[in-house]
Design a protein around this motif. Structure first.
Motif, short mmCIF file in Angstrom:
data_model
loop_
_atom_site.label_atom_id
_atom_site.label_comp_id
_atom_site.label_asym_id
_atom_site.label_seq_id
_atom_site.Cartn_x
_atom_site.Cartn_y
_atom_site.Cartn_z
N HIS A 31 0.86 -1.18 0.00
CA HIS A 31 0.00 0.00 0.00
C HIS A 31 0.90 1.23 0.00
N LEU A 32 0.72 2.10 -1.00
CA LEU A 32 1.55 3.28 -1.17
C LEU A 32 0.69 4.53 -1.00
N ASP A 33 1.15 5.46 -0.18
CA ASP A 33 0.37 6.65 0.16
C ASP A 33 1.31 7.86 0.18
N CYS A 34 1.10 8.78 -0.75
CA CYS A 34 1.93 9.99 -0.78
C CYS A 34 1.69 10.83 0.46
N ASP A 35 2.74 11.41 1.00
CA ASP A 35 2.63 12.20 2.23
C ASP A 35 2.11 13.60 1.90
N CYS A 36 1.00 13.98 2.56
CA CYS A 36 0.36 15.31 2.37
C CYS A 36 0.50 15.76 0.91
N PHE A 37 -0.10 14.99 0.01
CA PHE A 37 0.20 15.05 -1.42
C PHE A 37 0.11 16.44 -2.03
N TYR A 38 -1.06 17.10 -1.92
CA TYR A 38 -1.21 18.41 -2.55
C TYR A 38 -0.17 19.40 -2.00
N ALA A 39 -0.01 19.40 -0.68
CA ALA A 39 0.95 20.31 -0.07
C ALA A 39 2.37 19.96 -0.50
N SER A 40 2.67 18.68 -0.64
CA SER A 40 4.01 18.26 -1.07
C SER A 40 4.32 18.76 -2.48
N VAL A 41 3.32 18.69 -3.36
CA VAL A 41 3.52 19.18 -4.73
C VAL A 41 3.79 20.68 -4.72
N GLU A 42 3.04 21.40 -3.89
CA GLU A 42 3.24 22.86 -3.81
C GLU A 42 4.62 23.20 -3.25
N MET A 43 5.08 22.46 -2.26
CA MET A 43 6.41 22.71 -1.70
C MET A 43 7.51 22.31 -2.67
N ARG A 44 7.25 21.28 -3.46
CA ARG A 44 8.21 20.92 -4.49
C ARG A 44 8.38 22.04 -5.50
N ASP A 45 7.26 22.64 -5.91
CA ASP A 45 7.30 23.68 -6.93
C ASP A 45 7.78 25.03 -6.39
N ASP A 46 7.66 25.23 -5.08
CA ASP A 46 8.13 26.48 -4.47
C ASP A 46 8.83 26.13 -3.16
N PRO A 47 10.12 25.83 -3.21
CA PRO A 47 10.86 25.41 -2.02
C PRO A 47 10.80 26.41 -0.86
N SER A 48 10.48 27.67 -1.13
CA SER A 48 10.40 28.65 -0.04
C SER A 48 9.24 28.33 0.91
N LEU A 49 8.31 27.47 0.48
CA LEU A 49 7.18 27.10 1.33
C LEU A 49 7.56 26.05 2.38
N ARG A 50 8.68 25.39 2.19
CA ARG A 50 9.09 24.34 3.13
C ARG A 50 9.40 24.93 4.50
N GLY A 51 9.01 24.18 5.51
CA GLY A 51 9.33 24.60 6.87
C GLY A 51 8.31 25.51 7.50
N ARG A 52 7.28 25.93 6.75
CA ARG A 52 6.25 26.79 7.32
C ARG A 52 4.90 26.07 7.24
N ASN A 70 0.58 20.28 5.43
CA ASN A 70 1.87 19.65 5.69
C ASN A 70 2.01 19.37 7.19
N TYR A 71 3.13 18.75 7.54
CA TYR A 71 3.28 18.31 8.93
C TYR A 71 3.55 19.47 9.88
N GLU A 72 4.09 20.55 9.38
CA GLU A 72 4.24 21.76 10.21
C GLU A 72 2.87 22.27 10.65
N ALA A 73 1.89 22.21 9.75
CA ALA A 73 0.54 22.65 10.09
C ALA A 73 -0.15 21.66 11.04
N ASP A 102 -5.53 20.10 -11.79
CA ASP A 102 -4.89 19.65 -13.03
C ASP A 102 -3.43 19.29 -12.79
N LYS A 103 -2.75 20.11 -11.99
CA LYS A 103 -1.35 19.83 -11.66
C LYS A 103 -1.23 18.56 -10.84
N TYR A 104 -2.10 18.39 -9.85
CA TYR A 104 -2.03 17.21 -8.99
C TYR A 104 -2.31 15.93 -9.80
#
Length: 375
Positions: A31-52, A70-73, A102-104
């Motif tokens: 069983h495979l489950d992406c971690d906080c998927f939508y938020a992960s995609v957004e952080m991938r595309d904008d690394p400045s979002l990581r950590g907040r 994400n896990y910070e939230a 569409d991106k997700y």
């Protein structure tokens, strides 16, 4: 270092002592489950979002809800399906981004393509979650553990999001295992470990056990699957009806469900949460044509020739009580939806915060005379 799975003959089934059937070779389910998927995609595309603290969801001033965070939230107690307004009260510094479906979906297709390199038996549950049956796979020397590890590494390297995985002899245990070491984790339950692993699980982990049933178990002094095993099949059926035999099997780690690729879509629907409550039935009726127009477009995109069997209207009132009304129908008739809406609204006769319409497509269901059903 990850060890190659040991192949062990075993049986968890309720065996007929008169039967000479040999125990089946255990399946290997991942069983495979992406971690906080939508938020992960957004952080991938904008690394400045990581950590907040970050969430994806609707606007708080329009009664939006959180789709994921994400896990910070999550450290602030924020979770999916929470209202965006409440999430901001819990965490004033929370950034809520609008969803970009569409991106997700595009990212999901990349991930599913990686899964397909390992086996043909893939059952997607959503954009970010899937079961794989790798029992017959020859990749990674046939080790389900190594397959899961390699998939996780490939997705992280080529797609840029992390995936947690559970490996087990059946779907029930694999799904629980994937959550064991989240985020970005891997947990393996081998056949010889099934009995002890399941015995220690809280009964609330069993499929179909919600808050009401969990509270009932609590009152009966049943806390773990080991406790539940003290109940006979007859007693479970007496207490829980048709759900009793399923409980009997699950608390022993038995799950015979197959991994089914290309699961048939059972329903198509649209819904809207309103910034201001719809105060009356007339106000709800005024929203119906626009919802039906959206539904027609979605049906045209999703149905691919399937037959409509039922129509339904979903209503969530201002007090958060919810009702769904259905009737048999072979096409989206506005008059039928008006009748469903009228009947549903009468159940509470209160302002409405959410309104939805949809169709069900259970093709093997026998069509009967018009019948309203409350769910």
């Amino acid at each position: 270092m990850l060890a190659v799975d040991t192949v062990i003959l075993y049986s968890l089934d309720i065996v007929n002592p008169d039967s000479a059937t040999l125990p089946e070779r255990p399946r290997k389910i991942v069983h495979l489950d992406c971690d906080c998927f939508y938020a992960s995609v957004e952080m991938r595309d904008d690394p400045s979002l990581r950590g907040r603290p970050l969430a994806v969801g609707g606007r708080p001033d329009q009664r939006g809800v959180i789709a994921t965070c994400n896990y910070e939230a999550r450290k602030f107690g924020i979770h999916s399906a929470m209202s965006s307004a409440l999430a901001l009260r819990k965490c004033p510094g929370l950034l809520i981004l609008p969803s970009a479906m569409d991106k997700y979906r595009a990212v999901s297709r990349e991930i599913m393509a990686i899964y397909a390199d390992y086996c043909p038996l893939i059952e997607p549950l959503s954009l970010d979650e899937a079961y794989l049956d790798v029992s017959a796979s020859e990749r990674c020397q046939g080790s389900a553990t190594l397959i899961a590890a390699e998939i996780r590494a490939r997705v992280a390297a080529s797609v840029g999001v992390t995936v947690s995985a559970g490996v087990a002899p059946n779907k029930f245990i694999a799904k629980i295992a994937s959550d064991w070491n989240k985020p970005d984790g891997l947990f393996v339950v081998r056949p010889r470990e099934v009995d002890a692993f399941v015995a220690a699980l809280p009964v609330s982990k069993l499929f179909g056990v919600g808050k009401v049933t969990a509270a009932r178990f609590e009152s009966l002094g049943v806390h773990t699957c080991a406790d539940l095993r003290d109940w006979s099949l007859v007693d479970l059926h007496r207490q829980f009806g048709s759900f009793g035999p399923r409980l009997y099997e699950l608390c022993r780690g038995i799950d015979r469900r197959e991994v089914v690729p290309d699961r048939e879509r059972k329903s198509v629907s649209v819904e809207t949460t309103y910034a201001t409550d719809l105060p009356s039935l007339d106000a709800c009726m005024a929203e119906l044509p626009g919802l039906l127009e959206q539904l027609e477009r979605r049906i045209a995109h999703a149905q691919a020739g399937k037959t409509i069997r039922k129509l339904f209207v979903k209503i969530r009132f201002a007090d958060f009580r919810q009702t769904t009304v259905e009737c048999v129908g072979l096409e989206t008739q506005p008059a039928a939806y008006r009748s469903l809406l009228e009947k549903g609204f009468a159940r509470r006769n209160k302002p409405v915060r959410l309104l939805g319409v949809g169709v069900r497509t259970e093709q093997n269901e026998e069509v009967q005379s018009d019948l309203f059903v409350e769910i």
